[in-house]
Design a protein around this motif. Structure first.
Motif: not given
Length: 209
Positions: A85-99
């Motif tokens: 669940s944390v890993y999903l949050k991490n990569i989702a946030e990565f995609f958000m912050q990188n367009g």
DNA sequence: CACCAGGAATGTA
DNA sequence: TACATTCATGGT
């Protein structure tokens, strides 16, 4: 030796046919599935994905915006839900912050790979799965079965991840569609090869090795 | 009952 | 660098 891997690929493709990977409707679903399937049977991942769908959480944007607990509940069948669940949050946030995909697709493969590997929860195999199946990059995914296939037949001396990945990439046409199909064939069909000694007898590879 | 499944992070030596 | 441990559910 240069042609050996291609011969193995053609044998597997001829015997089992195209595997149609990755089994997902969207790129987001590929990324999410890549996390969920870490050391987990795909049948369990399907249940988690179904739960995410019902909660409208089967997208990186939705995951980034939702609370952690609802993600945990949805992905519970896939196991390791506290970490994933944390890993999903991490990569989702990565995609958000990188367009998102649109921006990230502009990066060259090596740069994108290094970026993905900085995310906690994204190891080499998961990163390469995302690169190959979500970004269509010619990166070979080395999993447990791939290692076993190579080591059992002593096709390569080096057994660490990077050397095996380069072994495939340097001895095959650099075509992401070929890498896509090859990895799928190994996971779906060739994983039983040479697993235990009795199974080696009907190993389809012995006719070309 | 044990074992495995489309791994990764962390700790130890 | 090279192993060992932990994480968790569901099928066989």
């Amino acid at each position: 030796m240069k042609e050996m891997l291609l011969k193995i690929f053609n044998l597997l493709l001829d015997r089992y046919g195209p595997q149609h990977w990755w089994p997902a409707k969207t790129k987001d679903e590929v990324v999410i599935g890549a996390i969920l399937t870490q050391n987990t049977a795909w049948t369990n991942v399907e249940k988690a994905i179904k739960n995410l769908t019902q909660k409208n959480l089967l997208s990186l944007n939705a995951i980034a915006a939702s609370n952690l607990q609802s993600i945990k509940e949805a992905i519970k069948p896939a196991g390791f839900f506290n970490q994933k669940s944390v890993y999903l949050k991490n990569i989702a946030e990565f995609f958000m912050q990188n367009g998102g995909f649109e921006q990230l697709s502009q990066l060259d493969t090596e740069t994108l790979r290094k970026q993905l590997l900085t995310i906690k929860g994204i190891g080499k195999e998961t990163a390469d799965s995302i690169l190959l199946y979500a970004f269509d990059r010619a990166v070979f995914v080395v999993d447990t079965y791939t290692k076993r296939l190579i080591l059992r037949h002593k096709l390569s001396g080096q057994s660490d991840y990077e050397n095996l990945r380069l072994f495939f990439e340097n001895n095959l046409p650099k075509d992401y569609r070929l890498f896509n199909e090859f990895h799928a064939l190994i996971v779906k069909n060739a994983k039983e090869f040479c697993r235990k000694k009795p199974l080696c007898d009907n190993c389809p590879l012995k006719e070309i090795l």
